[in-house]
Design an enzyme around this catalytic site. Structure first.
Site, PDB file in Angstrom:
ATOM      1  N   THR A   1     -28.966  -3.889  -3.360  1.00  0.00           N
ATOM      2  CA  THR A   1     -28.124  -5.080  -3.533  1.00  0.00           C
ATOM      3  C   THR A   1     -28.863  -6.135  -4.355  1.00  0.00           C
ATOM      4  O   THR A   1     -28.279  -6.759  -5.253  1.00  0.00           O
ATOM      5  CB  THR A   1     -27.731  -5.643  -2.154  1.00  0.00           C
ATOM      6  OG1 THR A   1     -26.953  -4.656  -1.501  1.00  0.00           O
ATOM      7  CG2 THR A   1     -26.930  -6.925  -2.283  1.00  0.00           C
ATOM      8  N   GLN A   2     -30.140  -6.306  -4.080  1.00  0.00           N
ATOM      9  CA  GLN A   2     -30.911  -7.288  -4.864  1.00  0.00           C
ATOM     10  C   GLN A   2     -30.865  -6.935  -6.349  1.00  0.00           C
ATOM     11  O   GLN A   2     -30.680  -7.796  -7.197  1.00  0.00           O
ATOM     12  CB  GLN A   2     -32.371  -7.302  -4.397  1.00  0.00           C
ATOM     13  CG  GLN A   2     -32.545  -7.805  -2.976  1.00  0.00           C
ATOM     14  CD  GLN A   2     -34.023  -7.834  -2.578  1.00  0.00           C
ATOM     15  OE1 GLN A   2     -34.890  -8.131  -3.379  1.00  0.00           O
ATOM     16  NE2 GLN A   2     -34.301  -7.508  -1.329  1.00  0.00           N
TER      17      GLN A   2
ATOM     18  N   CYS B   1      11.829  13.250  -2.987  1.00  0.00           N
ATOM     19  CA  CYS B   1      11.799  13.586  -4.415  1.00  0.00           C
ATOM     20  C   CYS B   1      11.818  15.109  -4.609  1.00  0.00           C
ATOM     21  O   CYS B   1      12.858  15.729  -4.450  1.00  0.00           O
ATOM     22  CB  CYS B   1      10.617  12.908  -5.098  1.00  0.00           C
ATOM     23  SG  CYS B   1      10.858  12.746  -6.873  1.00  0.00           S
TER      24      CYS B   1
ATOM     25  N   HIS C   1      11.265   7.436  -3.840  1.00  0.00           N
ATOM     26  CA  HIS C   1      10.018   7.460  -3.057  1.00  0.00           C
ATOM     27  C   HIS C   1       9.996   6.265  -2.110  1.00  0.00           C
ATOM     28  O   HIS C   1       9.510   5.192  -2.492  1.00  0.00           O
ATOM     29  CB  HIS C   1       8.799   7.389  -3.985  1.00  0.00           C
ATOM     30  CG  HIS C   1       8.529   8.663  -4.713  1.00  0.00           C
ATOM     31  ND1 HIS C   1       7.733   9.656  -4.187  1.00  0.00           N
ATOM     32  CD2 HIS C   1       8.959   9.109  -5.915  1.00  0.00           C
ATOM     33  CE1 HIS C   1       7.681  10.666  -5.056  1.00  0.00           C
ATOM     34  NE2 HIS C   1       8.420  10.360  -6.101  1.00  0.00           N
TER      35      HIS C   1
ATOM     36  N   GLU D   1       8.117   5.605   0.253  1.00  0.00           N
ATOM     37  CA  GLU D   1       6.758   5.167   0.637  1.00  0.00           C
ATOM     38  C   GLU D   1       6.239   4.018  -0.213  1.00  0.00           C
ATOM     39  O   GLU D   1       5.375   3.263   0.225  1.00  0.00           O
ATOM     40  CB  GLU D   1       5.787   6.355   0.588  1.00  0.00           C
ATOM     41  CG  GLU D   1       5.470   6.931  -0.796  1.00  0.00           C
ATOM     42  CD  GLU D   1       6.430   8.044  -1.242  1.00  0.00           C
ATOM     43  OE1 GLU D   1       7.595   8.051  -0.781  1.00  0.00           O
ATOM     44  OE2 GLU D   1       6.011   8.895  -2.054  1.00  0.00           O
TER      45      GLU D   1
HETATM   46  N1  GLN Z   1       8.728  17.415 -10.181  1.00  0.00           N
HETATM   47  C1  GLN Z   1       9.944  16.760  -9.795  1.00  0.00           C
HETATM   48  C2  GLN Z   1      10.531  15.972 -10.948  1.00  0.00           C
HETATM   49  O1  GLN Z   1       9.831  15.625 -11.876  1.00  0.00           O
HETATM   50  C3  GLN Z   1       9.717  15.870  -8.585  1.00  0.00           C
HETATM   51  C4  GLN Z   1       8.808  14.712  -8.868  1.00  0.00           C
HETATM   52  C5  GLN Z   1       8.305  14.031  -7.619  1.00  0.00           C
HETATM   53  O2  GLN Z   1       8.392  14.605  -6.531  1.00  0.00           O
HETATM   54  N2  GLN Z   1       7.780  12.856  -7.770  1.00  0.00           N
HETATM   55  O3  GLN Z   1      11.692  15.658 -10.929  1.00  0.00           O
END
Ligand code: GLN
Length: 540
Positions: free
Chosen positions: A191-192, A378, A513, A515
């Site tokens: 760190t120094q 997806c 997505h 998430e």
């Molecule tokens: N491979 C798929 C597409 O491009 C799903 C992509 C993903 O799951 N983000 O549509």
């Protein structure tokens, strides 16, 4: 007040948790009543991480405005419970691209283009842009002090402090205090050296965040303060924790706000962390637990599913449940379905390419037949359509053109040359220009009343969620699907956004997505509902 900048650099080695440190500081300021923005600077030459392999980079986080960014932006959104944009992350590639474009347009009036001033000026103007309209901008510089590619950024930080003064700009250095086991000692020397390197280029950090396996005693803290020329109360110890969400609470206890308030002349800061504290307690010691079978193919690389893992933690915290993840390699699963016997529900995440598809299709079939809660995301939704077409509709050739460009039954199709419901080829025009070929960022989704999706989103019929994909469900097959008990529960501009099964307790798959919009204090509704139904299924 005019915007104050907090620059966060890293020393000794990478992966010390600069992103979590920066998010935690930003969270404490936000909970003290300030508006806080963030900026992540990535010194690599790629224009964005969109084209990098998950092996290189981990997850690509997608912002609402369709930028493919560093996964730290995800941490910032999850901690601060707000959206960030393209302007909150940039790379060396983007800086050079702008400067070279300006040079070609003759904007520098014949001057010789150099790192100082032109590159550094471009960096400073982007930093200022990210901070406009906020009380604070926390700027995290990727990489480690001493990296050649980080130099122009450190120079920009030095210049900004010179221009704006020490009441507007402070510098925090996140560093490692390694434990040398043979000697049983914590070592401050690296760190120094790291701080010396920073000082050589004109930056004297005011605060040190010392990452270590175990706490530093007072004597060692004072030694570090003395040798690195910081105040005794400005050495903040960051021990490893059970949950990243505990970090803001630990920093608060370590007193990080005292030197921040002193240097930036803020008066006493009293963040309201009660709700946060309650959620962290539920993450660490929850009442119930469930096990979700996570069927993926980058399992050695959990970083590439970062947002999804975090979103399950958020849903768990808000239902007082520990969400255990059973990692199931989709290629192994194709050979051995018994891997699913002890899970309470099944999650099929997004992904690209053909590898591992067979196992995922098996998992979907298993969930459908055995009435196990399932969430497909997806690629997970696209595979749920293929599975249903093959095994319920009897269309054995059903496939995605991603896996077989010449399939005779393109249930999932490339969006550029989309077939409309009348069977005509149509060119879709609203594909985001960013990244070229993918549908990226936030789109509206209209939800059908009285569906599982509708209930999960609290009876709303219009939601906005984020996307990152090329392929789409082919609407030509829509009626066939609906006739056999599939419900199209969400649509966006004629595109199929979500599906569910009529005669199943909870089988939901979405093209977006979810998430990416989940936050600790505001979990994503569909992931929350998935966790609730997993809990109910387990109890039943
Ligand atoms: N491979 C798929 C597409 O491009 C799903 C992509 C993903 O799951 N983000 O549509």
């Amino acid at each position: 007040m005019s915007v104050k900048y907090i620059f966060v650099t890293g020393g000794v080695l990478s992966s010390l948790g600069k992103g979590i440190t920066s998010s935690s500081i930003a969270t404490l300021l936000q909970h003290s009543g300030y508006s806080v923005s963030i900026l992540k600077i990535d010194p690599y030459i790629n224009v964005d991480p969109g084209t990098m392999s998950p092996l290189e980079h981990g997850e690509v986080f997608v912002t609402c405005d369709g930028a493919e960014t560093d996964l730290d932006i995800g941490h910032y959104e999850r901690f601060l419970n707000k959206n960030f944009y393209k302007t909150n992350n940039f790379t060396t590639g983007q800086i050079y691209m702008s400067v070279i474009e300006n040079e070609r347009k003759g904007k520098y009036l014949g001057k010789t283009i150099q790192i100082v001033p032109h590159i550094v000026d471009e960096i400073k103007s982007r930093i200022k842009l990210a901070g406009s309209e906020s009380d604070f901008l926390v700027v995290e510089l990727g990489g480690t002090v001493g990296d050649i590619e980080g130099m122009p950024y450190l120079e920009a930080m030095r210049q900004m402090k010179h221009e704006l003064g020490s009441k507007q700009v402070i510098s925090i250095h996140v560093t490692l205090i390694p434990l040398v086991r043979a000697a049983g000692e914590l070592k401050t020397k690296p760190t120094q050296h790291s701080v010396q390197e920073l000082r050589r280029i004109g930056i004297s950090p005011q605060i040190l965040v010392a990452r270590c396996e175990r706490g530093l005693d007072k004597e060692l803290k004072c030694k570090l303060a003395m040798s690195c020329d910081v105040d005794d109360d400005s050495v903040i110890v960051a021990e490893d924790t059970e949950s990243i969400y505990k970090c803001p609470l630990n920093f608060l206890e370590e007193g990080i706000l005292t030197p921040i308030a002193r240097f930036l002349e803020l008066g006493e800061l009293k963040p309201k962390m009660d709700n946060w504290d309650m959620l962290v307690k539920k993450i660490i010691a929850p009442k119930s637990q469930i096990t979700i079978g996570f069927v993926g193919k980058y399992l050695s690389l959990k970083e590439s599913y970062k947002s999804l893992i975090e979103s399950l933690i958020h849903a768990g915290a808000n239902t007082d449940t520990r969400v255990n993840i059973k990692w199931i390699d989709s290629e192994e699963l194709a050979e051995n379905l018994s891997l699913l016997h002890d899970v309470d529900s099944i999650l099929i995440p997004g992904g690209f390419g053909e590898r591992g598809i067979a196992g995922k299709l098996e998992a979907i079939k298993y969930a459908r037949i055995h009435n196990i809660p399932m969430l497909g995301i997806c690629l997970g939704m696209q595979l749920a359509l293929i599975e249903f077409a093959r095994n319920v509709l009897g269309i054995k050739e059903a496939n995605s053109t991603e896996f077989d460009p010449h399939t005779t039954e393109p249930v999932v199709y490339l969006i550029e040359d989309f077939i409309d419901t009348q069977g005509n080829k149509q060119l879709r025009t609203h594909i985001s220009p960013m990244g070229g070929t993918m549908r990226l960022g936030e789109y509206e989704c209209h939800i059908k009343k009285d569906t599982k999706l509708f209930k999960a989103y609290g009876g709303t019929s219009l939601i906005r969620e984020r996307h990152r994909h090329r392929y789409e469900a082919n609407p030509c097959y829509r009626t066939l699907f609906e006739d056999k008990g599939m419900i199209i529960s969400g649509e966006s501009d004629g595109l199929i956004e979500s599906i569910e099964l009529k005669n199943h307790p909870w089988f939901v798959a979405v093209q977006f997505h979810p998430e990416f919009t989940s936050r600790l204090q505001n979990p994503n509704p569909i992931i929350l509902d998935f966790v609730k139904h997993t809990l109910a299924h387990k109890k039943a």
